[in-house]
Scaffold this active site. Sequence first.
Site, PDB file in Angstrom:
ATOM      1  N   GLN A  28      -5.834   7.199   8.403  1.00  0.00           N
ATOM      2  CA  GLN A  28      -5.542   6.149   9.357  1.00  0.00           C
ATOM      3  C   GLN A  28      -3.950   6.484   9.847  1.00  0.00           C
ATOM      4  O   GLN A  28      -3.797   5.582  10.563  1.00  0.00           O
ATOM      5  CB  GLN A  28      -5.999   4.797   8.653  1.00  0.00           C
ATOM      6  CG  GLN A  28      -7.361   4.758   8.268  1.00  0.00           C
ATOM      7  CD  GLN A  28      -7.347   3.299   7.270  1.00  0.00           C
ATOM      8  OE1 GLN A  28      -7.682   2.351   7.960  1.00  0.00           O
ATOM      9  NE2 GLN A  28      -7.669   3.655   6.073  1.00  0.00           N
ATOM     10  N   GLY A  88      -4.497   4.476  -0.827  1.00  0.00           N
ATOM     11  CA  GLY A  88      -3.472   3.667  -0.139  1.00  0.00           C
ATOM     12  C   GLY A  88      -3.910   3.075   1.265  1.00  0.00           C
ATOM     13  O   GLY A  88      -3.225   2.807   2.155  1.00  0.00           O
ATOM     14  N   HIS A 119      -6.565   7.180  13.734  1.00  0.00           N
ATOM     15  CA  HIS A 119      -5.702   6.401  14.635  1.00  0.00           C
ATOM     16  C   HIS A 119      -4.722   7.033  15.602  1.00  0.00           C
ATOM     17  O   HIS A 119      -3.619   6.455  15.954  1.00  0.00           O
ATOM     18  CB  HIS A 119      -5.235   5.235  13.761  1.00  0.00           C
ATOM     19  CG  HIS A 119      -6.178   4.241  12.863  1.00  0.00           C
ATOM     20  ND1 HIS A 119      -5.992   3.387  11.987  1.00  0.00           N
ATOM     21  CD2 HIS A 119      -7.480   4.261  13.188  1.00  0.00           C
ATOM     22  CE1 HIS A 119      -6.761   3.044  11.720  1.00  0.00           C
ATOM     23  NE2 HIS A 119      -7.972   3.221  12.459  1.00  0.00           N
ATOM     24  N   ALA A 153      -0.255   6.497  -5.436  1.00  0.00           N
ATOM     25  CA  ALA A 153      -0.770   7.588  -5.188  1.00  0.00           C
ATOM     26  C   ALA A 153      -0.127   8.683  -5.510  1.00  0.00           C
ATOM     27  O   ALA A 153      -0.627   9.749  -6.152  1.00  0.00           O
ATOM     28  CB  ALA A 153      -0.996   7.529  -3.665  1.00  0.00           C
ATOM     29  N   CYS A 203       5.310  10.169  32.105  1.00  0.00           N
ATOM     30  CA  CYS A 203       4.554  11.695  32.376  1.00  0.00           C
ATOM     31  C   CYS A 203       5.156  12.397  33.618  1.00  0.00           C
ATOM     32  O   CYS A 203       5.774  11.788  34.474  1.00  0.00           O
ATOM     33  CB  CYS A 203       3.181  11.229  32.610  1.00  0.00           C
ATOM     34  SG  CYS A 203       2.143  12.773  33.125  1.00  0.00           S
ATOM     35  N   VAL A 235      -0.797   7.669  11.289  1.00  0.00           N
ATOM     36  CA  VAL A 235      -0.110   8.487  12.520  1.00  0.00           C
ATOM     37  C   VAL A 235       1.079   9.138  12.339  1.00  0.00           C
ATOM     38  O   VAL A 235       1.573   9.609  13.380  1.00  0.00           O
ATOM     39  CB  VAL A 235      -0.001   7.263  13.712  1.00  0.00           C
ATOM     40  CG1 VAL A 235      -1.352   6.870  14.102  1.00  0.00           C
ATOM     41  CG2 VAL A 235       0.960   6.174  13.414  1.00  0.00           C
TER      42      VAL A 235
HETATM   43  N1  APR Z   1       0.189   4.190  -3.348  1.00  0.00           N
HETATM   44  C1  APR Z   1      -1.264   3.778  -3.085  1.00  0.00           C
HETATM   45  N2  APR Z   1      -1.404   2.719  -2.228  1.00  0.00           N
HETATM   46  C2  APR Z   1      -0.304   1.876  -2.036  1.00  0.00           C
HETATM   47  C3  APR Z   1       0.902   2.226  -2.228  1.00  0.00           C
HETATM   48  C4  APR Z   1       1.131   3.554  -3.006  1.00  0.00           C
HETATM   49  N3  APR Z   1       2.335   3.856  -3.436  1.00  0.00           N
HETATM   50  N4  APR Z   1       1.775   1.252  -1.877  1.00  0.00           N
HETATM   51  C5  APR Z   1       0.954   0.174  -1.401  1.00  0.00           C
HETATM   52  N5  APR Z   1      -0.210   0.454  -1.522  1.00  0.00           N
HETATM   53  C6  APR Z   1      -1.522   0.015  -0.704  1.00  0.00           C
HETATM   54  C7  APR Z   1      -1.457  -1.392  -0.714  1.00  0.00           C
HETATM   55  O1  APR Z   1      -1.743  -2.182  -1.796  1.00  0.00           O
HETATM   56  C8  APR Z   1      -2.510  -1.630   0.425  1.00  0.00           C
HETATM   57  O2  APR Z   1      -3.688  -1.987   0.047  1.00  0.00           O
HETATM   58  O3  APR Z   1      -1.879   0.434   0.235  1.00  0.00           O
HETATM   59  C9  APR Z   1      -2.608  -0.584   1.099  1.00  0.00           C
HETATM   60  C10 APR Z   1      -1.880  -0.707   2.413  1.00  0.00           C
HETATM   61  O4  APR Z   1      -2.653  -1.361   3.263  1.00  0.00           O
HETATM   62  P1  APR Z   1      -2.203  -1.551   5.054  1.00  0.00           P
HETATM   63  O5  APR Z   1      -0.745  -1.666   5.014  1.00  0.00           O
HETATM   64  O6  APR Z   1      -3.227  -2.758   5.405  1.00  0.00           O
HETATM   65  O7  APR Z   1      -2.372  -0.126   5.464  1.00  0.00           O
HETATM   66  P2  APR Z   1      -4.105   0.367   6.141  1.00  0.00           P
HETATM   67  O8  APR Z   1      -4.865   0.160   5.360  1.00  0.00           O
HETATM   68  O9  APR Z   1      -3.553   2.014   6.333  1.00  0.00           O
HETATM   69  O10 APR Z   1      -3.874  -0.082   7.561  1.00  0.00           O
HETATM   70  C11 APR Z   1      -5.138   0.051   8.198  1.00  0.00           C
HETATM   71  O11 APR Z   1      -4.107  -1.054  10.147  1.00  0.00           O
HETATM   72  O12 APR Z   1      -2.341  -1.810  11.028  1.00  0.00           O
HETATM   73  C12 APR Z   1      -3.442  -1.171  11.236  1.00  0.00           C
HETATM   74  O13 APR Z   1      -3.412   0.818  12.539  1.00  0.00           O
HETATM   75  C13 APR Z   1      -2.961   0.506  11.505  1.00  0.00           C
HETATM   76  O14 APR Z   1      -3.990   2.509  10.382  1.00  0.00           O
HETATM   77  C14 APR Z   1      -3.528   0.927  10.191  1.00  0.00           C
HETATM   78  C15 APR Z   1      -4.698   0.206   9.847  1.00  0.00           C
END
Ligand code: APR
Length: 240
Positions: A97, A182, A115, A226, A144, A99
């Site tokens: 997910q 993550g 994404h 992770a 562009c 970028v």
């Molecule tokens: N290792 C593993 N996981 C981790 C770590 C780490 N070091 N640090 C934080 N996390 C976890 C958090 O506990 C949380 O559950 O990573 C997760 C991050 O969640 P979000 O911030 O919601 O990110 P994500 O799930 O990728 O969001 C999805 O939402 O905002 C949009 O487009 C954006 O791609 C993104 C999508």
Amino acid sequence: MEQARNWLRAASSVVALTGAGISAESGIPTFRGPSGLWKNFKPEELATLQAFAKDPRLVWEWYDWRRSLIAKAEPNAGHRALTQLERDKPAFTLITQNVDGLHERAGGRKVLKLHGDIWRFQCSECGRNWPDRRAPLPKLPPHCGCGAIARPGVVWFGEPLGEVWAEAEHAVRECQVLLVAGTSAVVYPAASLVPIAKSAGARVIEINPEETPLSAHVDVSLRGPAGQILPQLIGERSAP
Ligand code: APR
């Protein structure tokens, strides 16, 4: 951990699904954590087509800031462990997910970017899509060659994911093990890849320091960062 390692070692077809958490140890903020981006910025003001139409400069200031942050970051042990897994497994797909491009910078080759990519531009008029790694950008908003304003090559809230979705869905239907690292698993359709894999018979292993809505539905949920858990889980070699 032992159970998860055995499943992974025995599997020839593996998929990894990652989110912002895998880049947290590289110094890139997540979206929804305690110091997450959405705590300080409004997604509806920065990550939608409407926001871009209303104020493209504001949107670009934010993406330019994120690009500069990412440009200073390095892939971490979590990214590298997944690249190792790609080398070891006959069938491996990485679905992200993110970028930020850190999986590719860690040597990842088969990376499905659900994404989009912050290092690519898309023309809002002629549809041209091209790479641009300048950080910071000399002029905002960038344009562009056809004269129209360019937009970041990312997928915004409310936008379809495009062809990559069908590839991702196919990969999780075919895999024996799905690693989920993550992600808070609250954004769809990405989060739906987990029940799809599960119903196709895959073992699902979650890696996250915190509980998520998925934790009760996966086979094993490993608590921790992770960058520490993935190297332990994957080890030097994890070929079957
Ligand atoms: N290792 C593993 N996981 C981790 C770590 C780490 N070091 N640090 C934080 N996390 C976890 C958090 O506990 C949380 O559950 O990573 C997760 C991050 O969640 P979000 O911030 O919601 O990110 P994500 O799930 O990728 O969001 C999805 O939402 O905002 C949009 O487009 C954006 O791609 C993104 C999508």
